[in-house]
Enzyme design. Structure first.
Site, PDB file in Angstrom:
ATOM      1  CE  LYS A 269     134.759  78.768 123.466  1.00 26.39           C
ATOM      2  NZ  LYS A 269     136.057  78.848 122.799  1.00 26.39           N
TER       3      LYS A 269
ATOM      4  CD  GLN B 283     138.019  76.117 121.576  1.00 29.11           C
ATOM      5  OE1 GLN B 283     137.111  76.913 121.347  1.00 29.11           O
ATOM      6  NE2 GLN B 283     138.648  76.091 122.731  1.00 29.11           N
TER       7      GLN B 283
ATOM      8  CG  ASP C 168     138.145  83.700 119.942  1.00 27.30           C
ATOM      9  OD1 ASP C 168     137.613  83.516 121.048  1.00 27.30           O
ATOM     10  OD2 ASP C 168     138.430  82.776 119.151  1.00 27.30           O
TER      11      ASP C 168
END
Ligand code: GUN
Length: 301
Positions: free
Chosen positions: A51, A95, A118
């Site tokens: 990422k 995460q 997200d």
């Protein structure tokens, strides 16, 4: 035909790089993404690194906050709150998975929905489920086949819509079967396909005669996390098959949820693992970061 998520993602990331450069020229700042990792899970470390690399490529600023696996839920929430209140932060990603002593849902809710890149926050999930895409689309862009819902859509299903768009096949009226009902992939995928006028079935671990259900599908999305669950007898000839699974086998190799070799000549289009959905998920995270920045910029933040 194999759908190369890797190639499509590379093209999209180049487009985003130019877009971010143009944003900098106009507003004097680039989007800023904060990625939080709690603890040292090796798979999470790889995902987080991917990422950060993608952000760098797209000229998106990113910060990596690597926190101790011993951090308390309260301390993590306080850290997130600080980022929520930081006007120079556009996107916050924690995460997953988190250590067992931390409640993931509470952490997802602690992130401000406008910075939830997200798309996991209940406000964003609800927005997807309650609304049709906006007709007046402020943040649409040519590289984005996903219409604007005015909120953040989870990266993996959004990336899959891009893969489907790359086939040039009309989705309207098609039968779609989504195998897997997770809130991150299966459920949002089903809603996005419904909004593209597909007739959608969600199959799951209690589905009877899974191959027969899958054989109905013009579009089959496998998102269960079981290596090679989808075998040749699950594929209708000419179907589009998208494999979301990333399963590590005992010999260390990666396998999708689809038995690729057995299915590839029956499907019209099929996405491989690796090099299919994975790169698109990361690319959509970049797009979500850009979109959060744009929405905040439009609101005058
Ligand atoms: N862990 C595995 N996939 C994801 C993802 O898409 N987002 C976050 N935050 N954690 C993950």
């Amino acid at each position: 035909m194999i759908i190369s998520g890797k190639d499509i993602a590379a093209q999209l990331r180049s487009d985003m790089q130019q877009q971010v450069d143009a944003m900098f020229a106009e507003y004097g700042r680039t989007p800023n993404l904060v990625v939080i990792q709690v603890g040292d899970d090796p798979a999470s470390s790889i995902y987080v690194r991917n990422k950060m690399r993608a952000a760098e490529f797209c000229h998106i600023r990113s910060q990596y906050l690597h926190l101790s696996g011993e951090i308390t839920e309260k301390e993590l929430c306080a850290q997130i709150e600080q980022l929520n209140n930081d006007d120079d932060v556009d996107g916050i990603l924690v995460q997953l998975p988190l250590p067992a002593h931390i409640d993931e849902e509470r952490i997802i809710c602690a992130i401000h929905a406008e910075k939830d890149v997200d798309g996991f926050h209940p406000d964003n999930a609800a927005c997807l489920w309650l609304h049709q895409p906006l007709q007046t689309n402020h943040i649409a862009s040519i590289y984005n086949p996903v219409p604007d819902y005015g909120c953040t859509i989870a990266c993996t299903p959004k990336g899959i819509l891009s893969l489907l768009a790359s086939t040039g096949v009309e989705l309207d009226g098609k039968r779609a079967v989504v195998v897997g009902r997770s809130p991150i992939v299966g459920k949002p995928m089903a809603k996005l396909l419904m909004d593209r006028q597909c007739t959608v079935t969600i199959a799951h671990s209690h589905t009877r005669d899974l191959p027969a259900v899958c054989r109905e599908a013009d579009i089959l999305i496998a998102a269960v996390g079981k290596p090679k669950l989808i075998t040749a007898d699950c594929i209708k000839p000419g179907a589009i098959v998208i494999d979301v699974g990333i399963n590590r086998l005992a010999d260390g190799s990666l396998s999708g949820d689809v038995d690729f070799e057995a299915c590839k000549d029956i499907a019209s289009f099929i996405s491989p693992v690796p090099g299919g959905v994975g790169p698109m998920t990361v690319t959509m995270l970049m797009q979500n970061t850009i979109d959060c920045y744009k929405r905040r910029q439009m609101k005058g933040n």
